[in-house]
Design an enzyme around this catalytic site. Structure first.
Site, PDB file in Angstrom:
ATOM      1  N   ASP A  26     114.444  16.264 133.517  1.00 30.60           N
ATOM      2  CA  ASP A  26     115.456  16.915 133.993  1.00 30.60           C
ATOM      3  C   ASP A  26     116.125  16.248 135.078  1.00 30.60           C
ATOM      4  O   ASP A  26     115.778  16.357 136.298  1.00 30.60           O
ATOM      5  CB  ASP A  26     115.233  18.388 134.349  1.00 30.60           C
TER       6      ASP A  26
ATOM      7  N   HIS B 222     127.334  -7.690 141.433  1.00 25.00           N
ATOM      8  CA  HIS B 222     127.727  -6.271 140.838  1.00 25.00           C
ATOM      9  C   HIS B 222     129.011  -6.605 139.814  1.00 25.00           C
ATOM     10  O   HIS B 222     128.897  -6.458 138.649  1.00 25.00           O
ATOM     11  CB  HIS B 222     128.274  -5.186 141.720  1.00 25.00           C
TER      12      HIS B 222
HETATM   13  P1  NDP Z   1     108.169  23.949 128.613  1.00 25.54           P
HETATM   14  O1  NDP Z   1     108.519  25.127 128.548  1.00 25.54           O
HETATM   15  O2  NDP Z   1     108.024  23.021 127.476  1.00 25.54           O
HETATM   16  O3  NDP Z   1     106.385  24.077 129.061  1.00 25.54           O
HETATM   17  C1  NDP Z   1     105.641  23.028 128.940  1.00 25.54           C
HETATM   18  C2  NDP Z   1     104.727  23.452 128.033  1.00 25.54           C
HETATM   19  O4  NDP Z   1     103.860  22.288 127.867  1.00 25.54           O
HETATM   20  C3  NDP Z   1     103.342  24.516 128.370  1.00 25.54           C
HETATM   21  O5  NDP Z   1     103.869  25.672 127.949  1.00 25.54           O
HETATM   22  C4  NDP Z   1     102.164  23.947 127.956  1.00 25.54           C
HETATM   23  O6  NDP Z   1     101.939  24.906 126.567  1.00 25.54           O
HETATM   24  C5  NDP Z   1     102.396  22.546 127.131  1.00 25.54           C
HETATM   25  N1  NDP Z   1     101.509  21.779 127.858  1.00 25.54           N
HETATM   26  C6  NDP Z   1     100.668  20.925 126.884  1.00 25.54           C
HETATM   27  N2  NDP Z   1      99.795  20.238 127.582  1.00 25.54           N
HETATM   28  C7  NDP Z   1      99.961  20.522 128.877  1.00 25.54           C
HETATM   29  C8  NDP Z   1      99.334  20.087 130.193  1.00 25.54           C
HETATM   30  N3  NDP Z   1      98.437  19.118 130.245  1.00 25.54           N
HETATM   31  N4  NDP Z   1      99.633  20.632 131.457  1.00 25.54           N
HETATM   32  C9  NDP Z   1     101.000  21.475 131.240  1.00 25.54           C
HETATM   33  N5  NDP Z   1     101.345  21.804 130.187  1.00 25.54           N
HETATM   34  C10 NDP Z   1     100.939  21.492 128.904  1.00 25.54           C
HETATM   35  O7  NDP Z   1     108.440  23.068 129.826  1.00 25.54           O
HETATM   36  P2  NDP Z   1     108.526  23.231 131.440  1.00 25.54           P
HETATM   37  O8  NDP Z   1     107.835  24.738 131.531  1.00 25.54           O
HETATM   38  O9  NDP Z   1     107.983  21.993 132.064  1.00 25.54           O
HETATM   39  O10 NDP Z   1     109.934  23.338 131.691  1.00 25.54           O
HETATM   40  C11 NDP Z   1     110.802  22.218 131.685  1.00 25.54           C
HETATM   41  C12 NDP Z   1     112.122  22.568 131.084  1.00 25.54           C
HETATM   42  O11 NDP Z   1     113.043  23.625 131.607  1.00 25.54           O
HETATM   43  C13 NDP Z   1     113.175  21.286 130.989  1.00 25.54           C
HETATM   44  O12 NDP Z   1     113.627  21.227 130.108  1.00 25.54           O
HETATM   45  C14 NDP Z   1     113.971  21.831 132.164  1.00 25.54           C
HETATM   46  O13 NDP Z   1     115.402  21.092 132.063  1.00 25.54           O
HETATM   47  C15 NDP Z   1     114.133  23.303 132.009  1.00 25.54           C
HETATM   48  N6  NDP Z   1     114.689  24.278 132.820  1.00 25.54           N
HETATM   49  C16 NDP Z   1     114.826  23.724 134.126  1.00 25.54           C
HETATM   50  C17 NDP Z   1     115.172  24.849 134.975  1.00 25.54           C
HETATM   51  C18 NDP Z   1     115.471  24.247 136.516  1.00 25.54           C
HETATM   52  O14 NDP Z   1     115.224  23.213 136.821  1.00 25.54           O
HETATM   53  N7  NDP Z   1     115.938  24.980 137.601  1.00 25.54           N
HETATM   54  C19 NDP Z   1     115.388  26.128 134.894  1.00 25.54           C
HETATM   55  C20 NDP Z   1     115.238  26.555 133.732  1.00 25.54           C
HETATM   56  C21 NDP Z   1     114.775  25.547 132.764  1.00 25.54           C
HETATM   57  P3  NDP Z   1     100.787  25.913 126.700  1.00 25.54           P
HETATM   58  O15 NDP Z   1     101.875  27.071 126.783  1.00 25.54           O
HETATM   59  O16 NDP Z   1     100.225  25.970 125.361  1.00 25.54           O
HETATM   60  O17 NDP Z   1      99.893  25.904 127.745  1.00 25.54           O
END
Ligand code: NDP
Length: 430
Positions: free
Chosen positions: A285, A383
Site C-alpha cells: 500500500d 533526467h
Molecule cells: P489481510 O487482511 O489480507 O490479512 C493478512 C492475512 O494474511 C492474515 O489474515 C493471515 O491470515 C494471512 N497470513 C498468512 N500468513 C501470514 C503470516 N505469516 N503472517 C501474517 N499473516 C499471514 O491484509 P492486512 O491485514 O495486512 O491488510 C492490508 C490491506 O489493508 C492492504 O490492502 C491495505 O491497503 C488495506 N487497508 C489499509 C488501511 C490503512 O492503511 N489505513 C486501512 C484499511 C485497509 P489468517 O487470518 O489465516 O491468519
C-alpha cells in the site's frame, strides 16, 4: 545469481533482457514464455479488487540492478512511470556495492492500533484502570483474531495517550489507547482494525468514555527500517570534481535538506521515487507508506530530510536513513496480483523484514544518486536524456522513430514537445 549476465542490461532488447535474467539465474526459462500476459491482472481479479471497475491501468515494471544488501545480491522490481528513477537507483547501487553494499537494521515489526475516546471525565484515573487491565485488553484483542496468535503474533502491549483540549482547533480532549500488535508477515491493517473494533466496548466500559473510532495508525513508529552505506571518496570522483569535493557537497546538500522544508520535501520526494516503485511492485500500500514516512519526517516539529550524510573518521561518505516501513509479504493484493507475485519471486521470496531492508536501501541509494547529480553536473543532464524518449512518444513517434527523434532531441538547445514534433516531421520527410 550470475550477475555478469546483467551487464549493459539497458542496452538489450526486451527479449534479450528476459534471456539475460534466465542466464543470470534470476528467473526460469519457462517464466519467459508469454511473459507480459502472465504478469497482467486478469479482468475478473481486477473486478473483485475494487468497486466500479472498468479496466486496468498499466505502468512500466523495470528492475533495479547492482543491489548488494546485507551481503546478498538482489534484482529489485520497480513499477514507475517516471524516467530516470531506475537508472539512478541502479547507478547508485553500483557504486555502493563496490564499497561493500548497504547494511540495514530492521526493528522487530510492531504495528499500532488506536482507540480514541471522548468524554472521559478523569483521564488520570482512566489511565490507571486501563494499565491495570492491560492483560484483559490484550486477551480480548487476541480473541478477535485468533489466527494471527496461532501464527505467533497478536497484541503485545497497551499504551495510553492523553491529548489535551485544543482551543485553537476547537478540539475537545481525547483519551487514546494504543494497542501494539505483531502482525508478522502482514502489514496488518485488517488484522488490527478487527482487533481494535472488538475491544472498543470493553474500553468504554472501563473508562466511562465514548469511543469515536478504532483503527490502525499508519504512523508506524514501532516498525522502523534503517539503511547505511559507507562510500570511499575514490568512488565519488565526477567530471572535474574530486571525490573529496563530491563528498563535501553531498554533505552540504544533506544539511540544506535538514534545515529547509522547501528543499526537504523535494529531497524526500526523490527518496520516495525509489521506495514507492518497489512498494507498488510488491503489491503493498503506497499511500500507507507515504503517509507514515512523511509524518516521520516531521518528528522534530519541522519537516526535514529523511536521510543523513556525514563524513566518517577515515574520510568516507556515510549515508544513513531510518523510516517506518510496515510492508507485508502476505495480505491485501500481494498474493493476488500477478505482478506482485512475480516481484516476490524476483526478490527470492523475502520475509517482510528482508523486504523492508531492500526498500529502505533503494530509498537511500536513490537519494545518493540525486544528490550526487545535483551537486555536480546538475539533475537535468541525466533526467532530460531519458525524458527525450517520452517527448518523442508524445510527439507521435513510433517504432524506430522513437530513438531517432530522442537522439536528435538531445542535441537540440530547446528540448521540448514542439522540437520533438518538428524533428519527427523532418524524419517523416526523409
Ligand atoms: P489481510 O487482511 O489480507 O490479512 C493478512 C492475512 O494474511 C492474515 O489474515 C493471515 O491470515 C494471512 N497470513 C498468512 N500468513 C501470514 C503470516 N505469516 N503472517 C501474517 N499473516 C499471514 O491484509 P492486512 O491485514 O495486512 O491488510 C492490508 C490491506 O489493508 C492492504 O490492502 C491495505 O491497503 C488495506 N487497508 C489499509 C488501511 C490503512 O492503511 N489505513 C486501512 C484499511 C485497509 P489468517 O487470518 O489465516 O491468519
Amino acid at each position: 545469481m550470475k550477475k555478469e549476465y546483467l551487464n549493459k542490461f539497458y542496452q538489450k532488447t526486451h527479449e534479450e533482457r528476459l534471456h539475460a535474467l534466465v542466464s543470470a539465474e534470476v528467473i526460469l526459462e519457462e517464466d519467459t514464455s508469454d511473459f507480459k500476459r502472465k504478469l497482467q491482472l486478469p479482468e475478473e481479479t481486477a473486478n473483485h479488487m475494487i468497486e466500479n471497475q472498468i479496466s486496468t491501468y498499466e505502468l512500466p515494471l523495470g528492475i533495479g540492478l547492482n543491489f548488494f544488501i546485507d551481503q546478498k545480491e538482489y534484482v529489485v522490481p520497480m513499477a514507475t512511470e517516471e524516467p530516470s528513477v531506475i537508472a539512478a537507483a541502479s547507478s547508485a547501487a553500483k557504486i555502493i556495492r563496490q564499497a561493500g553494499g548497504f547494511k540495514t537494521s530492521i526493528q522487530e515489526r510492531t504495528m499500532i492500533g488506536q482507540i480514541a475516546l471522548k468524554d472521559v471525565s478523569n483521564m488520570k484515573e482512566a489511565e490507571e484502570i486501563i494499565l491495570q487491565h492491560e492483560d484483559q485488553i490484550i486477551e480480548k484483542a487476541n480473541q478477535a483474531h485468533p489466527s494471527i496468535v496461532k501464527r505467533g503474533g497478536g497484541a503485545r502491549s497497551v499504551k495510553v495517550r492523553q491529548i489535551e483540549a485544543d482551543e485553537q482547533y476547537n478540539a475537545p480532549a481525547f483519551f487514546v489507547i494504543h494497542i501494539h500488535i505483531q502482525t508478522l508477515e502482514a502489514m496488518g491493517a485488517n488484522i488490527i482494525n478487527t482487533m481494535v473494533e472488538a475491544v472498543k466496548p470493553y474500553l468504554e466500559s472501563l473508562t466511562g468514555g465514548t469511543a469515536i473510532m478504532g483503527i490502525l495508525s499508519n504512523y508506524a513508529t514501532e516498525c522502523l527500517a534503517t539503511a547505511t552505506c559507507h562510500i570511499p571518496v575514490s568512488l565519488l570522483r565526477k567530471g572535474s570534481f574530486s571525490g573529496e569535493e563530491v563528498r563535501d557537497r553531498i554533505i552540504e546538500a544533506g544539511q540544506f535538506a535538514v534545515v529547509d522544508p522547501y528543499r526537504a520535501v523535494t529531497h524526500n520526494k526523490g527518496i520516495m521515487n525509489g521506495i514507492d516503485a518497489v512498494v507498488l511492485a510488491s503489491g503493498n500500500d503506497t499511500r500507507a507508506i507515504e503517509a507514515g514516512v512523511h509524518a516521520y519526517a516531521t518528528r522534530s516539529g519541522q519537516y526535514r530530510s529523511l536521510s543523513n550524510w556525514s563524513k566518517a573518521e577515515n574520510g568516507d561518505l556515510v549515508g544513513t536513513m531510518t523510516i517506518p516501513l510496515p510492508v507485508g509479504t502476505v495480505g491485501g493484493s500481494i498474493n493476488i496480483h500477478p505482478g506482485a507475485i512475480f516481484s516476490k519471486q524476483l526478490l527470492g521470496n523475502p520475509t517482510a523484514q528482508e523486504l523492508e531492508a531492500i526498500i529502505v536501501s533503494v530509498g537511500l541509494g536513490q537519494n545518493f544518486s540525486a544528490l550526487k547529480a545535483l551537486v555536480t553536473e546538475g539533475i537535468q543532464k541525466g533526467h532530460m536524456g531519458l525524458h527525450a524518449k517520452s517527448l518523442a512518444i508524445s510527439a507521435g513517434a513510433v517504432g524506430d522513430q522513437i530513438d531517432l527523434v530522442s537522439n536528435e532531441l538531445k542535441k537540440r538547445k530547446n528540448m521540448n514537445l514542439a522540437t520533438a514534433k518538428e524533428i519527427l516531421e523532418q524524419i517523416k520527410d526523409i
